[in-house]
Design an enzyme around this catalytic site. Sequence first.
Site, PDB file in Angstrom:
ATOM      1  N   ASP A  19       0.700  -1.223  -0.115  1.00  0.00           N
ATOM      2  CA  ASP A  19      -0.058   0.127  -0.044  1.00  0.00           C
ATOM      3  C   ASP A  19       0.782   1.282   0.027  1.00  0.00           C
ATOM      4  OD1 ASP A  19      -2.715  -1.362   0.268  1.00  0.00           O
ATOM      5  OD2 ASP A  19      -2.145  -1.791   2.236  1.00  0.00           O
ATOM      6  N   ARG A  98      -2.087   3.429  16.801  1.00  0.00           N
ATOM      7  CA  ARG A  98      -2.411   4.372  15.855  1.00  0.00           C
ATOM      8  C   ARG A  98      -2.250   5.905  16.196  1.00  0.00           C
ATOM      9  NH1 ARG A  98      -0.768   0.677  13.601  1.00  0.00           N
ATOM     10  NH2 ARG A  98      -1.920  -0.530  11.834  1.00  0.00           N
ATOM     11  N   ASP A 127      -8.274   2.161  10.770  1.00  0.00           N
ATOM     12  CA  ASP A 127      -7.018   2.934  10.835  1.00  0.00           C
ATOM     13  C   ASP A 127      -7.151   4.411  10.279  1.00  0.00           C
ATOM     14  OD1 ASP A 127      -5.886   1.059  12.364  1.00  0.00           O
ATOM     15  OD2 ASP A 127      -4.809   0.021  10.738  1.00  0.00           O
ATOM     16  N   SER A 176      -2.512  -9.621   5.511  1.00  0.00           N
ATOM     17  CA  SER A 176      -2.321  -8.417   6.086  1.00  0.00           C
ATOM     18  C   SER A 176      -2.077  -8.328   7.362  1.00  0.00           C
ATOM     19  CB  SER A 176      -3.514  -7.382   5.642  1.00  0.00           C
ATOM     20  OG  SER A 176      -3.465  -6.479   6.401  1.00  0.00           O
TER      21      SER A 176
HETATM   22  N1  ARG Z   1      -8.822  -4.580  13.179  1.00  0.00           N
HETATM   23  C1  ARG Z   1      -8.040  -4.296  14.062  1.00  0.00           C
HETATM   24  C2  ARG Z   1      -8.301  -2.802  14.702  1.00  0.00           C
HETATM   25  O1  ARG Z   1      -8.985  -2.210  13.945  1.00  0.00           O
HETATM   26  C3  ARG Z   1      -6.591  -4.528  13.771  1.00  0.00           C
HETATM   27  C4  ARG Z   1      -6.270  -4.203  12.319  1.00  0.00           C
HETATM   28  C5  ARG Z   1      -5.086  -4.716  11.973  1.00  0.00           C
HETATM   29  N2  ARG Z   1      -4.663  -4.310  10.619  1.00  0.00           N
HETATM   30  C6  ARG Z   1      -3.972  -5.336   9.782  1.00  0.00           C
HETATM   31  N3  ARG Z   1      -3.736  -4.898   8.633  1.00  0.00           N
HETATM   32  N4  ARG Z   1      -3.893  -6.459  10.133  1.00  0.00           N
HETATM   33  O2  ARG Z   1      -7.471  -2.337  15.543  1.00  0.00           O
END
Ligand code: ARG
Length: 425
Positions: A19, A98, A127, A176
């Site tokens: 990405d 984040r 995110d 991912s």
């Molecule tokens: N679903 C989780 C969150 O929103 C983790 C997302 C992690 N991202 C990934 N690309 N695996 O906090």
Amino acid sequence: MPTDSASGTVALAFSGGLDTTVCVSLLKDEYGYDEVIGVTVDVGQPDYEFAEAEETAEALGVEQYVVDATADFADRCLQAVKANADYQGYPLGTALARPVIAKAILDVAEEQGCSGVAHGCTGKGNDQLRFESVWRDSDLDVIAPVRELGLTREWENEYAKEKGLPVEGGNGGRYSIDTNLWSRSIEGSELEDPSTIPEDDIYKWTENPSGKDAELVEIAFEAGEAVAVDGDHLGTVALIERLNEQAGAHGIGRTDMMEDRMLGLKVRENYEHPAATVLLTAHEALEGLVLTQEERSFKAQVDQQWSQKAYEGLVDAPLVSALEAFIDETNERATGTVTVKLEGGHCRPVSRESEYAVYSESAASFDEEDVTGGITQQDATGVAKYHGFQSRLANRILADAKQEAPVTDGGQAAGDESGSTSSEE
Ligand code: ARG
């Protein structure tokens, strides 16, 4: 939206993955930026991720900034422990990281005189919201190429091939993955089908729980914060790393769940978080010893609200500081030690001690007649007589009313007729 008018430098949240690599090229070609700088923020990712990011940045000719935010992030993890924090069973690793990452990127962008900040998050996930809530508090332009251009992984792979972008290597692209000190998240590919049983190889931090001998670990807390493991006083980062390894060896801290994202999408998620599981388990056990019953039940609501805001990435909300005032005050007494047993994928408290224990052994004991406050067993007789009084009374009244109610026999039709007669009377 892409504009030809954008110029100057944009700071991109940079991991070196597909990405962000594609974003570097798009920010120049589609958005018209003269220069892209990549910012990689260390929140405890494995070393090879940094090597990969550095290599990719070099190949792309992107100036890369690496910011160490591990200590700041570890502090947030320990604050989450004080709040017994999880979201639907997930201890919030990505969510807690984040805002830390976003803030670090913004600082670099401002220092370097950038006119914009960009991320490579999709428009389907959480995110994007967590990054932008921090960034939109500044005057910089916020760019989200993947979302704005509606990119898919397939398109990105094609585009990278066409442009000769360096996207080989990495985690092979099958899943991912987001790793930091607090958790490792594995998404995508066949895991998107909630009925698929994951292959064991999705896990990297946790062993398959096997016949390994059980192990006891003692965690010491001061005012709700973990400070030592088995008597070794460690810095926060080292303490979390040690427990990830120690508990991971017992297969502790795997979560396979359906998660309701902020946008309302339900997604299947897999996580590993050994240290988080141990610390959350131990801390909750300590609170069980030192808090009063009413504090525990009210705190559960406070903790739930705190976790929700942490999931949203809104840790700067005024509500959060108010909640933390309660969390911190109650946790002033969360000082003591808890021993947990690590065994076969599980972790459970087996011993707890604190000078603030709201506990009197002689009062609770089956063996002794006590003392505390001069209370005897017989004193409970009156309480036992009253206990449930209101419910018994209500049930009796209800039963009596049912017995007295007239039996209506074919009532409906008769009632209608009597209704018309009565109106004549
Ligand atoms: N679903 C989780 C969150 O929103 C983790 C997302 C992690 N991202 C990934 N690309 N695996 O906090």
